[in-house]
Scaffold this active site. Structure first.
Site, PDB file in Angstrom:
ATOM      1  N   GLY A 114       0.826  -1.207   0.000  1.00 45.43           N
ATOM      2  CA  GLY A 114       0.000   0.000   0.000  1.00 45.43           C
ATOM      3  C   GLY A 114       0.861   1.258   0.000  1.00 45.43           C
ATOM      4  N   GLU A 121      10.548  -5.053   1.059  1.00 50.43           N
ATOM      5  CA  GLU A 121       9.934  -5.752   2.197  1.00 50.43           C
ATOM      6  C   GLU A 121       9.975  -7.263   1.992  1.00 50.43           C
ATOM      7  OE1 GLU A 121       6.681  -2.486   3.755  1.00 50.43           O
ATOM      8  OE2 GLU A 121       6.055  -3.938   2.263  1.00 50.43           O
TER       9      GLU A 121
HETATM   10  O1  R5P Z   1       4.294  -0.666   1.168  1.00 51.41           O
HETATM   11  C1  R5P Z   1       3.912  -0.577   2.320  1.00 51.41           C
HETATM   12  C2  R5P Z   1       3.914  -1.671   3.260  1.00 51.41           C
HETATM   13  O2  R5P Z   1       3.636  -2.924   2.711  1.00 51.41           O
HETATM   14  C3  R5P Z   1       3.199  -1.449   4.577  1.00 51.41           C
HETATM   15  O3  R5P Z   1       3.758  -2.360   5.476  1.00 51.41           O
HETATM   16  C4  R5P Z   1       1.712  -1.664   4.495  1.00 51.41           C
HETATM   17  O4  R5P Z   1       1.183  -0.793   3.545  1.00 51.41           O
HETATM   18  C5  R5P Z   1       1.029  -1.442   5.849  1.00 51.41           C
HETATM   19  O5  R5P Z   1       1.191  -0.152   6.273  1.00 51.41           O
HETATM   20  P1  R5P Z   1       0.449   0.432   7.551  1.00 51.41           P
HETATM   21  O6  R5P Z   1       1.125  -0.139   8.753  1.00 51.41           O
HETATM   22  O7  R5P Z   1       0.613   1.925   7.422  1.00 51.41           O
HETATM   23  O8  R5P Z   1      -0.983   0.027   7.458  1.00 51.41           O
END
Ligand code: R5P
Length: 267
Positions: A114, A121
């Site tokens: 997201g 990651e």
């Molecule tokens: O690219 C973003 C990552 O995968 C985040 O770990 C994921 O979007 C979750 O983010 P949040 O902790 O802000 O919900």
């Protein structure tokens, strides 16, 4: 590394933020063990609480540890917390990586990306002996795509995006789009200089995320897919009532009463 540590993240003022902190703190307490020296730091809004809790383990514990970032954001977090920064090319074996997720299903498959960080990651999740997910209760799901509806994030080489977009439409996601930037004209460009496609698939396809992942990954021009299958050892979800739900890779579900309400005093 000595001296007074700066504030890494302001105290939560909403239940959602408090739930993220609860999940992050519980996971760090259980999985960032004293003997661990190489630690992967994920990206997103939950991860600052991970770093905050690691810093709270104290300078003595952290002085001979190295921290590997998954993004520009997490690199800044590590540096600002006065922790030692390394990279995965120097440390290809990581003791534990802790990261957020956009959605997690009942067998710990995740949608990630997201924030467009899923390539690094995934490398750090795969390099880690233990990969742990932390999130608030909204991410805890039975089938991927039910809560996170914008689609599967797909990082693509810039020049190949139109071809991959067509491929993805034919693969069953006619609504797939190139992700556009919010405060810049044009598309989002990842930390690796690539574009991102968001591809919503019907629930039938999302029920078998591994098959979907392999199909998308085979498309030439795709760099990485934001479906993380069979990777996490456990996922920690902070709940509104101050408890933490832990889903384990073997199907166990544990409920941890943190003993503290996540409801911030100011609300
Ligand atoms: O690219 C973003 C990552 O995968 C985040 O770990 C994921 O979007 C979750 O983010 P949040 O902790 O802000 O919900």
């Amino acid at each position: 590394m000595g001296g007074v540590h700066p504030e890494i993240v302001p105290p939560p003022t909403t239940v959602i933020e408090a739930s993220k902190r609860l999940a992050a703190w519980t996971a760090v307490d259980r999985h960032v063990l004293p003997e661990y020296k190489v630690i992967g730091i994920g990206s997103g809004s939950t991860v600052p609480y991970v770093v905050e809790r690691i810093v709270a383990q104290g300078p003595e514990r952290n002085k001979d540890r190295v921290f590997i970032p998954t993004s520009f954001q997490s690199k800044e977090l590590i540096v600002n917390a006065q922790l030692l920064l390394g990279d995965v090319d120097q440390y290809p074996v990581i003791d534990v990586t802790i990261d957020g997720a956009d959605e997690v299903d009942e067998t710990l498959n995740c949608i990630k990306g997201g924030g467009a960080c899923h390539l690094r990651e995934k490398v750090l999740a795969e390099a880690a002996d233990t990969f742990i997910v932390v999130a608030d209760y909204r991410k805890n799901s039975d089938v991927l795509g039910r809560n996170f509806t914008q689609g599967v994030p797909i990082e693509v080489a810039q020049f190949a995006y139109a071809k991959v977009l067509q491929n993805v439409h034919l693969l069953g996601s006619p609504g797939a789009v190139l992700r556009m930037a919010k405060s810049k004209a044009g598309p989002v460009v990842t930390d690796n200089g690539n574009f991102v496609i968001d591809a919503p698939f019907p629930e039938e396809a999302m029920k078998d995320p591994y098959t979907l992942l392999t199909r998308i990954k085979m498309l030439t021009g795709v760099v990485e897919v934001g479906l993380f299958c069979h990777m996490a050892k456990a996922a920690y979800f902070g709940n509104q009532d101050g408890s933490v739900t832990v889903k384990w890779h073997d199907g166990r579900i544990e409920n941890v009463d943190s003993g503290s309400s996540p409801v911030p005093e100011s609300t």
